[in-house]
Design a protein around this motif. Structure first.
Motif, PDB file in Angstrom:
ATOM      1  N   ARG A  43      45.910  65.774  41.317  1.00  0.00           N
ATOM      2  CA  ARG A  43      45.494  66.593  42.450  1.00  0.00           C
ATOM      3  C   ARG A  43      45.142  67.995  41.973  1.00  0.00           C
ATOM      4  O   ARG A  43      45.872  68.624  41.217  1.00  0.00           O
ATOM      5  CB  ARG A  43      46.598  66.672  43.512  1.00  0.00           C
ATOM      6  CG  ARG A  43      46.853  65.377  44.220  1.00  0.00           C
ATOM      7  CD  ARG A  43      47.926  65.538  45.290  1.00  0.00           C
ATOM      8  NE  ARG A  43      47.457  66.378  46.385  1.00  0.00           N
ATOM      9  CZ  ARG A  43      47.945  67.591  46.645  1.00  0.00           C
ATOM     10  NH1 ARG A  43      48.868  68.112  45.881  1.00  0.00           N
ATOM     11  NH2 ARG A  43      47.492  68.280  47.679  1.00  0.00           N
ATOM     12  N   LEU A 188      40.468  53.254  49.992  1.00  0.00           N
ATOM     13  CA  LEU A 188      41.388  54.307  49.576  1.00  0.00           C
ATOM     14  C   LEU A 188      40.704  55.648  49.309  1.00  0.00           C
ATOM     15  O   LEU A 188      41.357  56.684  49.370  1.00  0.00           O
ATOM     16  CB  LEU A 188      42.149  53.875  48.316  1.00  0.00           C
ATOM     17  CG  LEU A 188      43.033  52.641  48.452  1.00  0.00           C
ATOM     18  CD1 LEU A 188      43.677  52.298  47.118  1.00  0.00           C
ATOM     19  CD2 LEU A 188      44.107  52.854  49.514  1.00  0.00           C
ATOM     20  N   LEU A 189      39.413  55.632  48.989  1.00  0.00           N
ATOM     21  CA  LEU A 189      38.727  56.865  48.614  1.00  0.00           C
ATOM     22  C   LEU A 189      37.599  57.180  49.589  1.00  0.00           C
ATOM     23  O   LEU A 189      36.864  56.289  49.999  1.00  0.00           O
ATOM     24  CB  LEU A 189      38.161  56.764  47.194  1.00  0.00           C
ATOM     25  CG  LEU A 189      39.167  56.534  46.078  1.00  0.00           C
ATOM     26  CD1 LEU A 189      38.449  56.383  44.741  1.00  0.00           C
ATOM     27  CD2 LEU A 189      40.192  57.657  46.004  1.00  0.00           C
ATOM     28  N   TYR A 224      41.379  61.153  48.657  1.00  0.00           N
ATOM     29  CA  TYR A 224      42.196  60.037  49.145  1.00  0.00           C
ATOM     30  C   TYR A 224      42.076  59.921  50.657  1.00  0.00           C
ATOM     31  O   TYR A 224      42.218  60.898  51.386  1.00  0.00           O
ATOM     32  CB  TYR A 224      43.656  60.237  48.743  1.00  0.00           C
ATOM     33  CG  TYR A 224      44.572  59.130  49.196  1.00  0.00           C
ATOM     34  CD1 TYR A 224      44.540  57.892  48.568  1.00  0.00           C
ATOM     35  CD2 TYR A 224      45.459  59.320  50.250  1.00  0.00           C
ATOM     36  CE1 TYR A 224      45.377  56.874  48.983  1.00  0.00           C
ATOM     37  CE2 TYR A 224      46.290  58.311  50.669  1.00  0.00           C
ATOM     38  CZ  TYR A 224      46.248  57.085  50.031  1.00  0.00           C
ATOM     39  OH  TYR A 224      47.064  56.073  50.440  1.00  0.00           O
ATOM     40  N   ARG A 225      41.814  58.741  51.133  1.00  0.00           N
ATOM     41  CA  ARG A 225      41.591  58.505  52.562  1.00  0.00           C
ATOM     42  C   ARG A 225      42.928  58.359  53.284  1.00  0.00           C
ATOM     43  O   ARG A 225      43.713  57.457  52.994  1.00  0.00           O
ATOM     44  CB  ARG A 225      40.754  57.244  52.753  1.00  0.00           C
ATOM     45  CG  ARG A 225      40.230  57.062  54.166  1.00  0.00           C
ATOM     46  CD  ARG A 225      39.495  55.734  54.297  1.00  0.00           C
ATOM     47  NE  ARG A 225      38.317  55.696  53.443  1.00  0.00           N
ATOM     48  CZ  ARG A 225      37.121  56.160  53.799  1.00  0.00           C
ATOM     49  NH1 ARG A 225      36.962  56.712  54.986  1.00  0.00           N
ATOM     50  NH2 ARG A 225      36.100  56.062  52.986  1.00  0.00           N
ATOM     51  N   THR A 226      43.210  59.259  54.210  1.00  0.00           N
ATOM     52  CA  THR A 226      44.445  59.218  54.983  1.00  0.00           C
ATOM     53  C   THR A 226      44.228  58.451  56.283  1.00  0.00           C
ATOM     54  O   THR A 226      43.111  58.042  56.623  1.00  0.00           O
ATOM     55  CB  THR A 226      44.918  60.642  55.301  1.00  0.00           C
ATOM     56  OG1 THR A 226      43.924  61.304  56.104  1.00  0.00           O
ATOM     57  CG2 THR A 226      45.118  61.446  54.013  1.00  0.00           C
TER      58      THR A 226
END
Length: 239
Positions: A43, A188-189, A224-226
């Protein structure tokens, strides 16, 4: 610089202000003669670069140069590029002569900006960045994967792993829990990540007093996909 007699490299504020970096450490990556910068993965908000001036001197990990901010040993993470006037890199025995044994691996002396007498100045900068993956991995779907597995097993003299009914389920998605077909990269992305960075500098002075105040706000949502991103994509009809 006036006391140093050895090799010195100077990075000016005109160079460091060209990058929208979270701190001065990220801003001087790849700059300064003799300064080696290594940026590890992770990160962006948590990872900071590692610097070497004379290469790897020891095997115990104590190879980092001495970092001085206005003559005081401090962490480079807490200094924004807009606060810095210049970065001085001492590369040889001059660092040891000035700072003792702590400068044995070289020294980085950061000089911050000062206000000017009889003046008043307010400077605001706003950066909005978009980040995306340059090389996004591509994977086959579950049906193509099943065909490839069956072909590989048959070439080895074995029976196929998936029957025709199972291959049809992978292709049509009729039984997603038993035979899922998920693109985990897209799951996920996110395709694009947004960054916001705001810096405010207030400087000035009276005939005998000078002041310089700086504040920085940095926000990054990452790739990152929340769960919030998935709800947003579902509302606007995106996959």
């Amino acid at each position: 610089r006036e006391e140093a007699t050895g090799s010195v490299s100077v990075i000016s504020s005109e160079t460091t202000d060209r990058r929208s970096a979270k701190n001065i450490g990220n801003s001087i990556i790849g700059q300064g003669n003799g300064l080696i910068s290594l940026q590890s993965g992770g990160r962006y908000a948590d990872v900071n670069p590692t610097f070497y001036i004379r290469g790897l001197q020891t095997l115990n990990g104590k190879n980092s140069p001495l970092v001085m901010i206005d003559g005081i040993q401090r962490d480079i993470v807490s200094i924004a590029p807009e606060e810095v006037e210049s970065v001085i890199v001492l590369k040889d025995a001059a660092a040891v002569a000035l700072y003792g044994y702590k400068g044995i691996n070289g020294a980085i002396n950061i000089v911050t900006k000062r206000g000017k007498y009889n003046s008043r100045s307010v400077k605001v900068t706003y950066d909005h960045l978009f980040t995306s993956l340059a090389n996004k991995p591509k994977f086959v779907d579950a049906y193509t994967y099943g065909l490839a597995v069956n072909e590989a097993r048959i070439n080895d003299g074995l029976t196929g792993r998936y029957s025709n009914q199972e291959l049809n389920a992978l292709r049509d998605g009729t039984m997603p829990y038993l035979y899922p077909n998920v693109n985990w990269v897209d799951e996920l992305l996110k395709p694009v990540s947004m960054h916001e960075r705001i810096n405010v500098n207030i400087s000035g002075g009276a005939p005998r007093v000078r002041y310089f105040i700086s504040g920085t706000y940095h926000h990054e949502n990452g790739l990152y996909r929340t769960d919030t991103d998935r709800e947003w994509d579902a509302n606007i009809g995106m996959d």
